[in-house]
Write a protein that holds these residues in place. Structure first.
Motif, PDB file in Angstrom:
ATOM      1  N   SER A   1       0.843  -1.198   0.000  1.00  0.00           N
ATOM      2  CA  SER A   1       0.000   0.000   0.000  1.00  0.00           C
ATOM      3  C   SER A   1       0.879   1.249   0.000  1.00  0.00           C
ATOM      4  O   SER A   1       1.875   1.318   0.733  1.00  0.00           O
ATOM      5  CB  SER A   1      -0.902   0.018   1.237  1.00  0.00           C
ATOM      6  OG  SER A   1      -1.792  -1.069   1.243  1.00  0.00           O
ATOM      7  N   TYR A   2       0.489   2.232  -0.815  1.00  0.00           N
ATOM      8  CA  TYR A   2       1.289   3.456  -0.903  1.00  0.00           C
ATOM      9  C   TYR A   2       1.360   4.164   0.446  1.00  0.00           C
ATOM     10  O   TYR A   2       2.435   4.613   0.874  1.00  0.00           O
ATOM     11  CB  TYR A   2       0.694   4.385  -1.962  1.00  0.00           C
ATOM     12  CG  TYR A   2       1.384   5.723  -2.043  1.00  0.00           C
ATOM     13  CD1 TYR A   2       2.572   5.863  -2.749  1.00  0.00           C
ATOM     14  CD2 TYR A   2       0.849   6.840  -1.404  1.00  0.00           C
ATOM     15  CE1 TYR A   2       3.219   7.085  -2.820  1.00  0.00           C
ATOM     16  CE2 TYR A   2       1.487   8.072  -1.471  1.00  0.00           C
ATOM     17  CZ  TYR A   2       2.672   8.192  -2.171  1.00  0.00           C
ATOM     18  OH  TYR A   2       3.303   9.405  -2.233  1.00  0.00           O
ATOM     19  N   ARG A   3       0.245   4.255   1.132  1.00  0.00           N
ATOM     20  CA  ARG A   3       0.215   4.922   2.435  1.00  0.00           C
ATOM     21  C   ARG A   3       0.648   3.944   3.524  1.00  0.00           C
ATOM     22  O   ARG A   3       0.069   2.869   3.667  1.00  0.00           O
ATOM     23  CB  ARG A   3      -1.191   5.448   2.741  1.00  0.00           C
ATOM     24  CG  ARG A   3      -1.681   6.527   1.776  1.00  0.00           C
ATOM     25  CD  ARG A   3      -3.089   6.971   2.136  1.00  0.00           C
ATOM     26  NE  ARG A   3      -3.583   7.996   1.237  1.00  0.00           N
ATOM     27  CZ  ARG A   3      -3.349   9.301   1.386  1.00  0.00           C
ATOM     28  NH1 ARG A   3      -2.642   9.721   2.420  1.00  0.00           N
ATOM     29  NH2 ARG A   3      -3.836  10.161   0.518  1.00  0.00           N
ATOM     30  N   PRO A   4       1.642   4.308   4.311  1.00  0.00           N
ATOM     31  CA  PRO A   4       2.137   3.405   5.358  1.00  0.00           C
ATOM     32  C   PRO A   4       1.052   2.955   6.327  1.00  0.00           C
ATOM     33  O   PRO A   4       1.028   1.790   6.737  1.00  0.00           O
ATOM     34  CB  PRO A   4       3.209   4.242   6.074  1.00  0.00           C
ATOM     35  CG  PRO A   4       3.604   5.289   5.098  1.00  0.00           C
ATOM     36  CD  PRO A   4       2.397   5.571   4.257  1.00  0.00           C
ATOM     37  N   GLU A   5       0.145   3.863   6.663  1.00  0.00           N
ATOM     38  CA  GLU A   5      -0.895   3.539   7.648  1.00  0.00           C
ATOM     39  C   GLU A   5      -1.907   2.534   7.116  1.00  0.00           C
ATOM     40  O   GLU A   5      -2.686   1.957   7.892  1.00  0.00           O
ATOM     41  CB  GLU A   5      -1.612   4.813   8.118  1.00  0.00           C
ATOM     42  CG  GLU A   5      -2.352   5.589   7.045  1.00  0.00           C
ATOM     43  CD  GLU A   5      -1.500   6.602   6.312  1.00  0.00           C
ATOM     44  OE1 GLU A   5      -2.076   7.490   5.648  1.00  0.00           O
ATOM     45  OE2 GLU A   5      -0.250   6.529   6.404  1.00  0.00           O
ATOM     46  N   GLU A   6      -1.931   2.315   5.812  1.00  0.00           N
ATOM     47  CA  GLU A   6      -2.869   1.351   5.224  1.00  0.00           C
ATOM     48  C   GLU A   6      -2.270  -0.053   5.101  1.00  0.00           C
ATOM     49  O   GLU A   6      -2.978  -0.995   4.743  1.00  0.00           O
ATOM     50  CB  GLU A   6      -3.329   1.853   3.854  1.00  0.00           C
ATOM     51  CG  GLU A   6      -4.167   3.128   3.932  1.00  0.00           C
ATOM     52  CD  GLU A   6      -4.589   3.642   2.575  1.00  0.00           C
ATOM     53  OE1 GLU A   6      -4.200   3.021   1.555  1.00  0.00           O
ATOM     54  OE2 GLU A   6      -5.302   4.665   2.515  1.00  0.00           O
ATOM     55  N   ARG A   7      -1.011  -0.196   5.418  1.00  0.00           N
ATOM     56  CA  ARG A   7      -0.382  -1.521   5.358  1.00  0.00           C
ATOM     57  C   ARG A   7      -0.769  -2.331   6.595  1.00  0.00           C
ATOM     58  O   ARG A   7      -1.042  -1.772   7.655  1.00  0.00           O
ATOM     59  CB  ARG A   7       1.138  -1.384   5.269  1.00  0.00           C
ATOM     60  CG  ARG A   7       1.605  -0.757   3.975  1.00  0.00           C
ATOM     61  CD  ARG A   7       3.090  -0.418   3.964  1.00  0.00           C
ATOM     62  NE  ARG A   7       3.337   0.670   3.017  1.00  0.00           N
ATOM     63  CZ  ARG A   7       4.339   1.530   3.088  1.00  0.00           C
ATOM     64  NH1 ARG A   7       5.225   1.425   4.069  1.00  0.00           N
ATOM     65  NH2 ARG A   7       4.453   2.494   2.194  1.00  0.00           N
TER      66      ARG A   7
END
Length: 310
Positions: free
Chosen positions: A266-272
């Motif tokens: 996922s591009y956004r770290p918080e979405e991983r």
């Protein structure tokens, strides 16, 4: 030249940084060069007391990027020693390479005596020989790697260079171990602003802003690694590809496996996902029964193949 240098290394130098009366050369024999990387050279070795085969990693002091202080020690040691000693003190883990001893030898820097199990091959060569791995085998490896990382994080260590070259496979059992803590650091919740890992395994936030957090970096690297296992090569080579964060599958990969890879990348770290969420993903859970039933067949199929030891 290299063998001569190794022999001189065996014969010369005085231990100055370890609480051991006997010098290195009276406890270990150092053999031929096994490999050389960004943080040092690795030689074959043998413990003289019982003939145990070991690997000896030599790190020149002027190449150490991070230092640490051990309790009761005056002089600092490379961070790698401190991290490996911390993991050793809590009992170690079957999925993490063990440091058996360490020395500071004048003129040579630091010597790390590592376990050297027989019949191991690094995962880079393992994949290269096969072009890509069956998902069942990739799952077997991936689960072990994630569980080993859970152990490391639980004890305050982040590896920061998870890649196929830093994973070794036991060709008899298909068990894996994580090696090379030269890029490691103490785990913290705040962002890191330095990175000595491998660029093509680094996440978009590092490429764009030279900042990242431990877990999100680790999970991104796991996504790259899993893609590498099931497709036979890493998904990104250039910075712009990393920033796009859109892997292109060039082989037939199940939707569940693709789903997990996309989640990790996922591009956004918080979405991983977290490591725990990875282990609970349907692809990981769906392979548990099959993995147990057919593990023996996999071992028989792969254990007879050529090996390259540590």
């Amino acid at each position: 030249m290299l063998e001569k240098r190794a022999a001189e290394f065996h014969l010369e130098g005085e231990v100055i940084g370890k609480d051991v009366k006997e010098p290195f050369c009276s406890q270990y024999h150092c053999g031929s060069l096994l490999g050389r990387g960004g943080f040092g050279s690795v030689f074959s070795g043998q413990r003289l007391s019982d003939g145990l085969q070991v690997a000896i990693k030599q790190i020149s002091s002027d190449r150490v990027q991070q230092w640490a202080r051990l309790p009761g020690k005056v002089s600092p040691v490379p961070m790698e020693i401190a991290l490996l000693q911390r993991l050793s003190e809590v009992g170690g883990h079957e999925g993490v390479i063990s440091m058996l001893d360490w020395f500071e030898v004048e003129g040579w820097g630091f010597l790390l005596v590592m376990e050297r199990p027989p019949h191991y091959q690094d995962l880079f060569d393992f994949i290269t020989e096969r072009e890509a791995l069956p998902e069942q085998l990739a799952l077997r490896f991936f689960r072990q790697i994630v569980e080993a990382l859970q152990f490391m994080h639980a004890h305050g260590v982040v590896h920061r260079d998870i890649k196929d070259e830093n994973i070794v496979v036991d060709m008899r059992t298909l068990d894996v171990k994580i090696i090379d803590f030269g890029s490691g650091a103490p785990l913290k919740e705040t962002p890191y602003n330095e990175f000595e890992g491998t660029r093509v395994y680094s996440p978009p936030e590092w490429v764009l802003s030279q900042s990242y957090e431990a877990v999100s970096l680790t999970v991104w690297s796991l996504g790259v690694l899993l893609f590498d296992m099931v497709c036979g090569d890493i998904p990104f080579e250039r910075d712009q590809e990393i920033i796009r964060a859109t892997p292109i599958f060039n082989r037939r990969v199940s939707k569940e496996c693709q789903s997990l890879i996309h989640w990790c990348l996922s591009y956004r770290p918080e979405e991983r996902p977290t490591l725990e969420e990875i282990l609970s993903h349907p692809w990981m859970k769906g392979g548990e029964v099959e993995d147990e039933e057919e593990g023996g067949d996999l071992q028989e199929k792969h254990s007879s193949l050529p090996t390259q030891s540590l």
